[in-house]
Design an enzyme around this catalytic site. Structure first.
Site, PDB file in Angstrom:
ATOM      1  N   ALA A 102       0.836  -1.194   0.000  1.00 23.74           N
ATOM      2  CA  ALA A 102       0.000   0.000   0.000  1.00 23.74           C
ATOM      3  C   ALA A 102       0.871   1.244   0.000  1.00 23.74           C
ATOM      4  O   ALA A 102       1.983   1.253   0.536  1.00 23.74           O
ATOM      5  CB  ALA A 102      -0.913   0.005   1.221  1.00 23.74           C
ATOM      6  N   GLY A 145       0.281  -5.091   1.454  1.00 25.99           N
ATOM      7  CA  GLY A 145      -0.968  -5.305   0.746  1.00 25.99           C
ATOM      8  C   GLY A 145      -0.807  -6.129  -0.509  1.00 25.99           C
ATOM      9  O   GLY A 145      -1.736  -6.828  -0.941  1.00 25.99           O
ATOM     10  N   GLU A 148      -0.887  -9.654   0.629  1.00 25.71           N
ATOM     11  CA  GLU A 148      -2.265  -9.972   0.986  1.00 25.71           C
ATOM     12  C   GLU A 148      -3.133 -10.161  -0.253  1.00 25.71           C
ATOM     13  O   GLU A 148      -4.010 -11.028  -0.284  1.00 25.71           O
ATOM     14  CB  GLU A 148      -2.832  -8.864   1.881  1.00 25.71           C
ATOM     15  N   GLU A 168       4.593  -4.374   7.573  1.00 32.59           N
ATOM     16  CA  GLU A 168       3.877  -3.278   8.230  1.00 32.59           C
ATOM     17  C   GLU A 168       4.424  -2.969   9.623  1.00 32.59           C
ATOM     18  O   GLU A 168       4.410  -1.817  10.062  1.00 32.59           O
ATOM     19  CB  GLU A 168       2.380  -3.611   8.339  1.00 32.59           C
TER      20      GLU A 168
END
Length: 294
Positions: A102, A145, A148, A168
């Site tokens: 992200a 992300g 994921e 993260e």
């Protein structure tokens, strides 16, 4: 196969990269009737042109993810999911990055109330609800992300230089789009905990050993091999494929007792389909089946 090549990787720096295009001469490509997206490319490929390839193509950040990118991915995925001419979907990126995570600049200015009110990341898990098989072809970085997003695919094929991570923790937060949940279910407690709490990268060989990916290929062969897999899957009844996919996901999400009950009910259900009858009849008659998706 487009190769997005410029910019920076989330949680680290990369040298400036140049854009290249990898040509796969043995495959048949044509433009589908799809919207023209800003950060996503779509095409149908394969001998029967029934495999949809969705390619992340955000050039200025190795496919850094934001709501715009995710909304485009969701739109493309669900349009192909409803397209009867498509049997299997492939999600991929460039040779340098599947998706490098992200965009931190978007998150840096966000506070708790904004995240709650906007239901931040809620739409990022939508592709896990597709009826048709979704295969991730992961080259390069799949971070945060991006990792994921790959985990939402039903099958992951990886290039030899693929790197998976949930970094993260290194910027004061934690996974929020399924990382702590899907990693644990895929690899077990210890491996998932190590990745989440350290932010360490996992290479393709380690990911295969851990059960995160199915197979590894040279980067320039990854998409072609993924399409071969998709075509093998697409040779079967689309109706039965969707039933089998759902049953596997039930095993992933529920108890053994519940899963066995669902599987048996679904198995019985196949006997009400024309494709089950055709498949068994073709087997007995020693010929190729002709499925009609009913």
């Amino acid at each position: 196969m487009s190769i997005a090549n410029a910019g920076r990787v989330l949680f680290g720096r990369t040298p400036k990269l140049t854009r290249n295009l990898a040509q796969i001469s043995s495959l048949k490509f044509y433009s589908s009737q799809m919207p023209k997206y800003e950060f996503v490319k779509t095409e149908k490929v394969g001998e029967n042109q029934n495999i949809a390839v969705i390619t992340l193509d955000r050039m200025k950040g190795l496919n850094l993810l934001n709501n715009t990118v995710i909304n485009e991915v969701n739109d493309a995925v669900f349009k192909f999911d409803k397209d009867d001419s498509v049997s299997v979907l492939i999600l991929t990126g460039s040779e340098k990055a599947f998706a490098a995570g992200a965009d931190v600049k978007d998150m840096q200015v966000m506070d708790y109330s904004q995240a709650v009110k906007e239901e931040f990341l809620e739409s990022w898990t939508a592709i896990s609800k597709t009826r048709k098989p979704l295969i991730g072809a992961v080259n390069g970085y799949a971070l945060g992300g991006g990792c994921e997003l790959a985990l939402m695919c039903d099958i992951i094929y990886a290039g030899e230089k693929a790197q998976f991570a949930q970094p993260e923790i290194t910027i004061g937060t934690m996974p929020g789009a399924g990382g702590t949940q899907r990693l644990t279910r895929n690899m077990g407690l210890s491996k998932a905990m190590e990745m989440v709490l350290t932010g360490n990268y996992m290479n393709a060989v380690e990911a295969e050993k851990a059960g995160l990916v199915s197979k590894i290929f040279p980067p320039d062969q990854l998409l072609a091999e993924t399409i071969k897999l998709a075509e093998k899957i697409a040779s079967h009844s689309p109706l039965i494929i969707s039933m089998a996919k759902k049953s596997v996901h039930i095993a992933y999400e529920t108890t053994l007792k519940q899963g066995l009950q669902f599987e048996r009910t679904s198995f019985y259900g196949t006997f009400a389909t024309a494709d089950r009858k055709e498949g068994m009849t073709a087997f007995v008659e020693k010929r190729a089946p002709k499925y009609i998706n009913e």
